[in-house]
Design an enzyme around this catalytic site. Sequence first.
Site, mmCIF file in Angstrom:
data_model
loop_
_atom_site.group_PDB
_atom_site.id
_atom_site.type_symbol
_atom_site.label_atom_id
_atom_site.label_comp_id
_atom_site.label_asym_id
_atom_site.label_seq_id
_atom_site.Cartn_x
_atom_site.Cartn_y
_atom_site.Cartn_z
ATOM 1 N N TYR A 112 5.024 7.551 -7.802
ATOM 2 C CA TYR A 112 3.624 7.274 -7.477
ATOM 3 C C TYR A 112 2.740 8.487 -7.773
ATOM 4 C CZ TYR A 112 -0.482 5.771 -4.836
ATOM 5 O OH TYR A 112 -1.762 5.424 -4.471
ATOM 6 N N ALA B 87 -8.438 6.206 1.430
ATOM 7 C CA ALA B 87 -8.916 4.914 1.924
ATOM 8 C C ALA B 87 -9.251 4.979 3.404
ATOM 9 C CB ALA B 87 -7.863 3.835 1.662
ATOM 10 N N THR B 88 -8.417 5.673 4.176
ATOM 11 C CA THR B 88 -8.660 5.795 5.613
ATOM 12 C C THR B 88 -9.973 6.522 5.885
ATOM 13 O OG1 THR B 88 -6.287 5.804 6.087
ATOM 14 C CG2 THR B 88 -7.730 6.702 7.781
ATOM 15 N N GLY C 224 0.845 -1.183 0.000
ATOM 16 C CA GLY C 224 0.000 0.000 0.000
ATOM 17 C C GLY C 224 0.881 1.233 0.000
ATOM 18 N N PHE C 225 0.641 2.149 -0.943
ATOM 19 C CA PHE C 225 1.503 3.331 -1.017
ATOM 20 C C PHE C 225 0.674 4.605 -1.167
ATOM 21 C CE2 PHE C 225 5.388 5.678 -2.381
ATOM 22 C CZ PHE C 225 6.225 5.216 -1.380
ATOM 23 N N GLY C 226 -0.510 4.589 -0.538
ATOM 24 C CA GLY C 226 -1.304 5.811 -0.445
ATOM 25 C C GLY C 226 -0.750 6.676 0.680
ATOM 26 N N GLY C 227 -1.627 7.417 1.344
ATOM 27 C CA GLY C 227 -1.171 8.319 2.397
ATOM 28 C C GLY C 227 -0.424 7.600 3.503
ATOM 29 N N LEU C 228 -0.976 6.478 3.973
ATOM 30 C CA LEU C 228 -0.355 5.753 5.072
ATOM 31 C C LEU C 228 0.947 5.088 4.635
ATOM 32 C CD1 LEU C 228 -0.789 5.089 8.046
ATOM 33 C CD2 LEU C 228 -1.983 3.016 7.341
ATOM 34 N N GLU D 56 -12.869 4.295 5.200
ATOM 35 C CA GLU D 56 -13.072 3.349 6.300
ATOM 36 C C GLU D 56 -13.815 4.024 7.455
ATOM 37 O OE1 GLU D 56 -10.354 0.143 7.425
ATOM 38 O OE2 GLU D 56 -8.871 1.120 6.143
ATOM 39 N N HIS E 289 -18.202 3.688 9.217
ATOM 40 C CA HIS E 289 -18.676 3.572 10.600
ATOM 41 C C HIS E 289 -19.851 4.514 10.905
ATOM 42 C CE1 HIS E 289 -15.563 0.922 12.294
ATOM 43 N NE2 HIS E 289 -14.713 1.542 11.511
ATOM 44 N N LYS F 256 -8.661 -2.074 11.555
ATOM 45 C CA LYS F 256 -9.597 -1.372 12.436
ATOM 46 C C LYS F 256 -10.737 -2.253 12.930
ATOM 47 C CE LYS F 256 -8.910 3.274 10.518
ATOM 48 N NZ LYS F 256 -9.586 4.435 9.894
#
EC number: 2.6.1.121
Length: 339
Positions: A66, A198-199, A21-25, A202, A206, A132
């Site tokens: 990226y 993505a975060t 995974g190479f998005g923000g996180l 997620e 909720h 999570k």
Amino acid sequence: MTNLANPLQTSNQPIPVGVLGFGGLGQAAARVLAPKQQMKLVAAADQKGFALNPEGLDLQSAIAAYKTQGSLGYLDPGGTLSTQSIADLIQQSQNVAGFFLALPNLPNTFMASVAKQFIDLGWKGVLIDAIKRTSAVEQLVDLRAELAAAGITYVTGCGATPGLLTAAAALAAQSYAEIHQVKITFGVGIANWEAYRATIREDIAHLPGYTVETAKAMTDAEVEALLDKTNGILSLEDMEHADDIILEMAGICGRDHVTVGGVVDTRNPKKPLSTNVQLTGRTFEGKISTHTFTLGDETSMAANVCGPAFGYLKAGIALHQQGLCGLLTSAQVMPHFVS
């Protein structure tokens, strides 16, 4: 003479690790690793490709590839475009000691499916996640025997919550004979939600009226429209958060004693409230008391997720070297500081 600071590292060479995974996180994880001496990032993957270089990936070049071309596959040297990037990288990563799965768990079966790929492809080493949802960890519990048989040490829930705050609760519990409540409250501030698409999805999952499936299916424009309605604020209560199952597995308390909620500001890097965990219990003398552990407001979500993640990865590698394989949680292992 035994190196007491790091007795299980067999040489002075940095430990080769990877990030899926190479998005923000994932990019934040790469930045956290860049100045470290004890670990180096040699492998990373995104949806369209991967990069592998035993000498280490260049941080700025990786992020540039990226951001400008859409994939690490364009990185030179070491990049490869692929429609099955995770599987292809796993097959070439037998010398990578461990991976941080900085992946969105969308759909809710995704993290377990990735773990299954590592098992099926015969890889051995250490995996950690910043998962999570309780139900996602339950799927990993079902893989416990397979992970052990495959020679994989998997530590789950290694971010901030679950992770840093869950571990703090496990430590705080030692003052008490009986645990009455664990309450985790988080505040997250980010300047631009698109850096953590993505975060944020997620988190949206909720909210009342949303599910993992509906949040995953939302377009960026639909997310923007929702955030416009809430002035960029996501208020989350009684979340399905894996701190509950992790503390239950550690024998601290039943999952019904654990609550998690918080506020995410997607338009302001300043935290809307201080992140903390409160643990209330009864001491052996019969006194009712509460321990509170509060994170500094200046620490970012990325710092509080990625720092612990690599601490748990280092701990997992030490355990793996001793032959301990299978599934563990952030409340069962003390993270090791990566210098």
